[in-house]
Design a protein around this motif. Sequence first.
Motif, short mmCIF file in Angstrom:
data_model
loop_
_atom_site.label_atom_id
_atom_site.label_comp_id
_atom_site.label_asym_id
_atom_site.label_seq_id
_atom_site.Cartn_x
_atom_site.Cartn_y
_atom_site.Cartn_z
N LYS A 179 0.83 -1.20 0.00
CA LYS A 179 0.00 0.00 0.00
C LYS A 179 0.87 1.25 0.00
O LYS A 179 1.85 1.34 0.73
CB LYS A 179 -0.90 -0.01 1.24
N PHE A 180 0.52 2.21 -0.83
CA PHE A 180 1.17 3.51 -0.83
C PHE A 180 0.14 4.57 -1.19
O PHE A 180 -0.91 4.24 -1.76
CB PHE A 180 2.38 3.55 -1.79
N PRO A 210 -16.80 -0.19 -0.61
CA PRO A 210 -16.68 1.18 -0.08
C PRO A 210 -15.28 1.50 0.44
O PRO A 210 -14.76 2.60 0.26
CB PRO A 210 -17.71 1.22 1.05
N GLY A 211 -14.64 0.52 1.07
CA GLY A 211 -13.31 0.75 1.62
C GLY A 211 -12.24 1.00 0.57
O GLY A 211 -11.19 1.58 0.88
N ASP A 212 -12.51 0.58 -0.67
CA ASP A 212 -11.51 0.79 -1.73
C ASP A 212 -11.28 2.27 -2.00
O ASP A 212 -10.21 2.66 -2.47
CB ASP A 212 -11.95 0.09 -3.01
N LEU A 213 -12.29 3.10 -1.74
CA LEU A 213 -12.14 4.53 -1.97
C LEU A 213 -11.20 5.17 -0.95
O LEU A 213 -10.72 6.29 -1.16
CB LEU A 213 -13.50 5.22 -1.94
N ASP A 214 -10.95 4.45 0.15
CA ASP A 214 -10.01 4.97 1.15
C ASP A 214 -8.58 4.97 0.65
O ASP A 214 -7.69 5.56 1.28
CB ASP A 214 -10.09 4.13 2.44
N LEU A 215 -8.34 4.30 -0.49
CA LEU A 215 -6.99 4.27 -1.06
C LEU A 215 -6.62 5.61 -1.69
O LEU A 215 -5.46 5.85 -2.01
CB LEU A 215 -6.91 3.18 -2.15
N ILE A 216 -7.62 6.49 -1.88
CA ILE A 216 -7.43 7.71 -2.66
C ILE A 216 -7.57 8.94 -1.77
O ILE A 216 -8.45 9.00 -0.90
CB ILE A 216 -8.48 7.78 -3.79
N ARG A 217 -6.72 9.92 -1.99
CA ARG A 217 -6.85 11.22 -1.34
C ARG A 217 -6.94 12.31 -2.41
O ARG A 217 -6.16 12.31 -3.36
CB ARG A 217 -5.65 11.50 -0.43
N MET A 218 -7.88 13.23 -2.24
CA MET A 218 -8.01 14.36 -3.15
C MET A 218 -7.57 15.64 -2.45
O MET A 218 -7.99 15.90 -1.32
CB MET A 218 -9.45 14.49 -3.65
N VAL A 219 -6.71 16.42 -3.11
CA VAL A 219 -6.16 17.64 -2.52
C VAL A 219 -6.13 18.74 -3.58
O VAL A 219 -6.41 18.49 -4.76
CB VAL A 219 -4.73 17.40 -1.98
N ASP A 220 -5.74 19.94 -3.13
CA ASP A 220 -5.66 21.08 -4.05
C ASP A 220 -4.31 21.79 -4.04
O ASP A 220 -4.01 22.55 -4.96
CB ASP A 220 -6.75 22.11 -3.71
N THR A 221 -3.49 21.56 -3.03
CA THR A 221 -2.25 22.34 -2.89
C THR A 221 -1.04 21.45 -2.70
O THR A 221 -1.15 20.27 -2.33
CB THR A 221 -2.35 23.28 -1.67
N GLU A 222 0.13 22.05 -2.91
CA GLU A 222 1.37 21.30 -2.73
C GLU A 222 1.58 20.95 -1.26
O GLU A 222 2.14 19.90 -0.94
CB GLU A 222 2.57 22.08 -3.27
N VAL A 226 2.38 17.00 0.34
CA VAL A 226 3.48 16.62 1.24
C VAL A 226 2.93 16.12 2.57
O VAL A 226 3.44 15.16 3.15
CB VAL A 226 4.43 17.81 1.45
N GLN A 227 1.85 16.73 3.05
CA GLN A 227 1.25 16.30 4.31
C GLN A 227 0.72 14.88 4.22
O GLN A 227 0.91 14.07 5.14
CB GLN A 227 0.12 17.25 4.71
N VAL A 228 0.05 14.54 3.11
CA VAL A 228 -0.45 13.18 2.93
C VAL A 228 0.71 12.18 2.93
O VAL A 228 0.64 11.13 3.58
CB VAL A 228 -1.27 13.06 1.63
N LEU A 229 1.77 12.51 2.21
CA LEU A 229 2.94 11.62 2.16
C LEU A 229 3.56 11.46 3.55
O LEU A 229 3.85 10.34 3.99
CB LEU A 229 3.98 12.17 1.18
N ASP A 230 3.77 12.58 4.23
CA ASP A 230 4.40 12.52 5.56
C ASP A 230 3.53 11.74 6.56
O ASP A 230 4.03 10.91 7.32
CB ASP A 230 4.65 13.93 6.09
N ASN A 231 2.23 12.00 6.54
CA ASN A 231 1.32 11.31 7.47
C ASN A 231 1.32 9.81 7.21
O ASN A 231 1.28 9.00 8.14
CB ASN A 231 -0.09 11.86 7.35
N PHE A 232 1.34 9.44 5.93
CA PHE A 232 1.32 8.02 5.58
C PHE A 232 2.56 7.33 6.10
O PHE A 232 2.49 6.28 6.74
CB PHE A 232 1.21 7.85 4.07
N TYR A 233 3.73 7.92 5.86
CA TYR A 233 4.96 7.24 6.24
C TYR A 233 5.27 7.34 7.73
O TYR A 233 5.99 6.51 8.27
CB TYR A 233 6.12 7.73 5.36
N LYS A 234 4.71 8.34 8.42
CA LYS A 234 4.80 8.35 9.88
C LYS A 234 3.97 7.21 10.46
O LYS A 234 4.38 6.55 11.41
CB LYS A 234 4.31 9.69 10.42
N LYS A 235 2.80 6.99 9.88
CA LYS A 235 1.92 5.92 10.34
C LYS A 235 2.59 4.56 10.21
O LYS A 235 2.44 3.68 11.07
CB LYS A 235 0.61 5.94 9.56
N TYR A 236 3.34 4.38 9.13
CA TYR A 236 3.99 3.09 8.90
C TYR A 236 5.45 3.09 9.34
O TYR A 236 6.23 2.24 8.94
CB TYR A 236 3.88 2.72 7.41
#
Length: 242
Positions: A179-180, A210-222, A226-236
């Motif tokens: 998962k990434f 329904p849970g498959d949609l949790d694989l996706i994040r929608m954003v608008d800014t840079e 970076v926050q999504v990436l950092d949060n993901f890798y802190k979690k893991y």
Amino acid sequence: MRLEDFENEDERVIRDRMKQKTWNEIRSNDSWAIFKIMAEFVNGFETMGRIGPCVSIFGSARTKPDHKHYLLTEKIAYSISKAGYGVITGGGPGIMEAGNKGAHAGGGTSVGLNIELPFEQHFNPYIDSDKNLNFDYFFVRKVMFVKYSQGFVVMPGGFGTLDEMFEAITLIQTKKVAKFPVILVDREFWSGLFDWVKATLVEKYQTVSPGDLDLIRMVDTEEEVVQVLDNFYKKYTLSPNF
């Protein structure tokens, strides 16, 4: 109307050659193509195995340098490189060029996985000289994107972008890859598609969980990327510099 009326020159040449060949000859050529495919895999693995942690950026090759999506991609790639990740793109113009340009400006690794296309593909000048690969086979190129990426950033694009995005989601969903994060940039662009996915595939026909949609994040800014990436890798308990 004949089939020939819809063919381009390359397709005409292929059709004419096939008329002159036996079925056994065609199958023999397919067998020899295996060695070219193997060579692309070997070259790709040897080069990509040395790049370090990277994020792939997908999007349209037709986006112009003054377009808001080009400028935003450049900012995103710059921020990603400053956060410790390299950037992988398809190596061509448009969004790909913006991704490599931002990574180059940020002092990060800038990788280009190019492929010959009829009207829109050429190397952009912002790829590291030793990380500029060229492919004949789309499926080999896709393996490199998925195998060596710690995340996907998907900018607005066309059929090719949709293909790459849904393949990544499918591979994660079916646990064929680890998962990434898959990050879609520009909610206005993507929300209509995923409103349809939710209403039709998830709720009406139940062809997607329904849970498959949790694989996706929608954003608008840079910053959000970076926050999504950092949060993901802190979690893991991972970091871009592992």
